[in-house]
Design a protein around this motif. Structure first.
Motif, PDB file in Angstrom:
ATOM      1  N   UNK A  70       7.315 -23.970  24.191  1.00  0.00           N
ATOM      2  CA  UNK A  70       7.709 -23.533  24.660  1.00  0.00           C
ATOM      3  C   UNK A  70       7.653 -21.416  25.044  1.00  0.00           C
ATOM      4  N   UNK A  71       7.006 -20.740  24.260  1.00  0.00           N
ATOM      5  CA  UNK A  71       7.029 -19.335  24.362  1.00  0.00           C
ATOM      6  C   UNK A  71       5.871 -18.358  25.353  1.00  0.00           C
ATOM      7  N   UNK A  72       6.781 -17.976  26.231  1.00  0.00           N
ATOM      8  CA  UNK A  72       5.659 -17.345  27.176  1.00  0.00           C
ATOM      9  C   UNK A  72       5.309 -16.208  26.695  1.00  0.00           C
ATOM     10  N   UNK A  73       3.455 -15.895  27.802  1.00  0.00           N
ATOM     11  CA  UNK A  73       2.876 -14.950  27.192  1.00  0.00           C
ATOM     12  C   UNK A  73       3.018 -14.005  27.015  1.00  0.00           C
ATOM     13  N   UNK A  74       3.837 -12.978  27.906  1.00  0.00           N
ATOM     14  CA  UNK A  74       3.753 -11.922  27.878  1.00  0.00           C
ATOM     15  C   UNK A  74       5.757 -11.446  28.911  1.00  0.00           C
ATOM     16  N   UNK A  75       5.545 -10.252  29.121  1.00  0.00           N
ATOM     17  CA  UNK A  75       7.435  -9.684  29.900  1.00  0.00           C
ATOM     18  C   UNK A  75       8.409  -9.614  28.687  1.00  0.00           C
ATOM     19  N   UNK A  76       8.947  -9.647  29.932  1.00  0.00           N
ATOM     20  CA  UNK A  76      10.432  -9.078  28.111  1.00  0.00           C
ATOM     21  C   UNK A  76      11.237 -10.449  28.578  1.00  0.00           C
ATOM     22  N   UNK A  77      11.058 -10.753  27.226  1.00  0.00           N
ATOM     23  CA  UNK A  77      12.010 -12.606  26.556  1.00  0.00           C
ATOM     24  C   UNK A  77      12.002 -12.392  25.800  1.00  0.00           C
ATOM     25  N   UNK A  78      13.095 -13.612  25.546  1.00  0.00           N
ATOM     26  CA  UNK A  78      14.019 -13.934  24.041  1.00  0.00           C
ATOM     27  C   UNK A  78      13.250 -15.256  23.500  1.00  0.00           C
ATOM     28  N   UNK A  79      13.003 -14.441  22.102  1.00  0.00           N
ATOM     29  CA  UNK A  79      12.871 -15.995  21.255  1.00  0.00           C
ATOM     30  C   UNK A  79      14.113 -16.476  20.547  1.00  0.00           C
TER      31      UNK A  79
ATOM     32  N   UNK B  73      22.702 -26.491  15.628  1.00  0.00           N
ATOM     33  CA  UNK B  73      21.650 -25.622  15.784  1.00  0.00           C
ATOM     34  C   UNK B  73      22.248 -24.156  15.039  1.00  0.00           C
ATOM     35  N   UNK B  74      21.369 -23.638  14.288  1.00  0.00           N
ATOM     36  CA  UNK B  74      21.610 -21.983  14.275  1.00  0.00           C
ATOM     37  C   UNK B  74      20.996 -21.648  14.830  1.00  0.00           C
ATOM     38  N   UNK B  75      21.157 -20.462  15.460  1.00  0.00           N
ATOM     39  CA  UNK B  75      20.818 -19.850  17.052  1.00  0.00           C
ATOM     40  C   UNK B  75      20.558 -18.425  16.806  1.00  0.00           C
ATOM     41  N   UNK B  76      18.871 -17.840  16.013  1.00  0.00           N
ATOM     42  CA  UNK B  76      18.995 -16.184  15.776  1.00  0.00           C
ATOM     43  C   UNK B  76      18.182 -15.709  17.272  1.00  0.00           C
ATOM     44  N   UNK B  77      18.824 -15.048  18.267  1.00  0.00           N
ATOM     45  CA  UNK B  77      17.797 -14.357  19.979  1.00  0.00           C
ATOM     46  C   UNK B  77      17.112 -13.127  18.919  1.00  0.00           C
ATOM     47  N   UNK B  78      15.705 -13.247  19.691  1.00  0.00           N
ATOM     48  CA  UNK B  78      14.723 -12.223  19.158  1.00  0.00           C
ATOM     49  C   UNK B  78      14.487 -11.565  20.460  1.00  0.00           C
TER      50      UNK B  78
END
Length: 296
Positions: free
Chosen positions: A43-52, A69-74
Motif C-alpha cells: 500500500x505505497x502511495x504513488x506520489x505526494x508527501x508521504x511516509x514510508x 515490530x521494529x519501525x523506521x519512518x522514512x
C-alpha cells in the motif's frame, strides 16, 4: 554380474541418493533464505508527501501471544529535508494502534531511529504446534502540523522460526492497517515431521525387540533392557529440543510423543515381567536337577 560388481553398484547408487538429498537440502535452504530477505511493499502511495514505514517483524512469541515490530519512518516528497534524504523537514507524529497505543515522533532536521512496537495476536492456538497459525493487525496513522499524512509500509520478516504473510490496506480513517498471518518456518516443519517419524520408529523398534525377547524366552537380557530404558528417556530430550519450545499437550505430543513413550514403557515393563518369569523357571529347573543329582 559378479557379487563384487553388484556391491559396487549399490554403493554408487547410495552415494548418488545422498548427493541428491544434500543438494535438495541446500536448494531448500537457499530458497527460504532468499524469500526472507525480500522486502514486500504494501500500500505505497504513488506520489505526494508521504511516509514510508520500514517494518521488520522480530521476537515472535506465540506463547505470550505477541510479536515485536521494529519501525523506521522514512520521509518522501516535501517531508524529506532534501531529495533522497532520510531526515524530516518538519516534525511528524506517527500513531501505532494495536492492543496498546504507541506514538513515534520524528523531529525536524533529524532522521528517525528504529522503534520497537508490540503487536498482539488476536487468533491462533500455540498447542496446534507445528501447524499453529496466528493473526495480528496493526494500524499506522501519521500527522504533521498541517494534518494527516499518507503512510505506506515496506515489510521484512526477520524471525528465523516463523514465516509472516502480511497484507496492508488503507482504512477509511486515513490510517494504514498492516495485518498478517504467522506460521512456523519451513525448517521447523521439516524438523517437527522428522521428530514425529523418529519417535514412532524408535517406539516400533523397541516393540519389535521386546517381541523377539519374549518369543525367544531369553530371560533378562540386560543390554536390551538398558537400550529400551535409554530410549524411553532419550525421547524426552528429543521432545524438549523441538524448535520453538512448544508447551506440553501440543499436537505433536498427541500425534507421536505420548504414544511413543507409552509403547516403550509398556514394552520395557512387559519384557522385565516376562524375563523375570523365565529366570525363575530356569532357577527352579536348576534346583530340581540339583536335588535329583542330575547334571543341571
Amino acid at each position: 554380474m559378479t557379487a563384487a560388481r553388484v556391491r559396487d553398484n549399490r554403493f554408487l547408487v547410495a552415494l548418488l541418493i545422498v548427493a541428491v538429498l544434500c543438494s535438495a537440502g541446500v536448494a531448500l535452504y537457499l530458497n527460504e533464505r532468499n524469500t526472507r530477505q525480500q522486502a514486500r511493499e504494501l500500500a505505497l502511495p504513488e506520489s505526494g508527501d508521504w511516509i514510508e514505514l520500514d517494518v521488520t517483524a522480530q521476537d515472535i512469541d506465540p506463547g505470550a501471544g505477541d510479536l515485536t515490530l521494529f519501525v523506521v519512518p522514512v520521509p518522501h516528497g516535501g517531508l524529506a529535508a532534501e531529495p533522497g534524504s532520510v531526515a524530516f523537514s518538519r516534525q511528524v507524529v506517527i500513531t501505532v494502534q494495536s492492543a496498546t497505543r504507541t506514538e513515534l515522533r520524528a523531529a525536524a532536521g533529524e532522521a528517525a531511529t528504529p522503534q520497537p512496537v508490540p503487536a498482539d495476536f488476536h487468533a491462533g492456538t500455540v498447542t496446534d504446534y507445528p501447524f499453529d497459525r496466528h493473526r495480528f493487525a496493526v494500524s499506522f496513522a501519521a500527522a504533521d502540523t498541517a494534518g494527516s499524512v499518507p503512510v505506506g509500509v515496506v515489510f521484512v520478516d526477520a524471525d528465523p522460526f516463523f514465516l509472516v504473510h502480511p497484507t496492508s490496506t488503507p482504512s477509511a480513517s486515513g490510517a494504514t492497517v498492516l495485518a498478517g498471518t504467522v506460521t512456523r518456518a519451513r525448517s521447523t516443519f521439516i524438523l517437527a515431521w522428522f521428530m514425529i517419524a523418529a519417535m514412532w520408529a524408535l517406539a516400533l523398534a523397541v516393540m519389535a525387540g521386546a517381541e523377539v525377547l519374549y518369543r525367544g524366552r531369553q530371560g533378562m537380557v540386560w543390554p536390551s533392557l538398558g537400550w529400551m530404558a535409554a530410549t524411553l528417556f532419550a525421547l524426552i530430550g528429543m521432545r524438549n529440543a523441538a524448535p520453538g519450545s512448544p508447551p506440553i499437550g501440543s499436537l505433536i505430543d498427541y500425534v507421536a510423543f505420548f504414544w511413543a513413550e507409552g509403547i516403550i514403557a509398556a514394552c520395557l515393563t512387559f519384557t522385565v515381567v516376562a524375563g523375570t518369569r523365565v529366570e525363575r523357571r530356569k532357577r527352579a529347573e536348576a534346583a530340581a536337577a540339583a536335588a535329583t543329582g542330575a547334571d543341571p
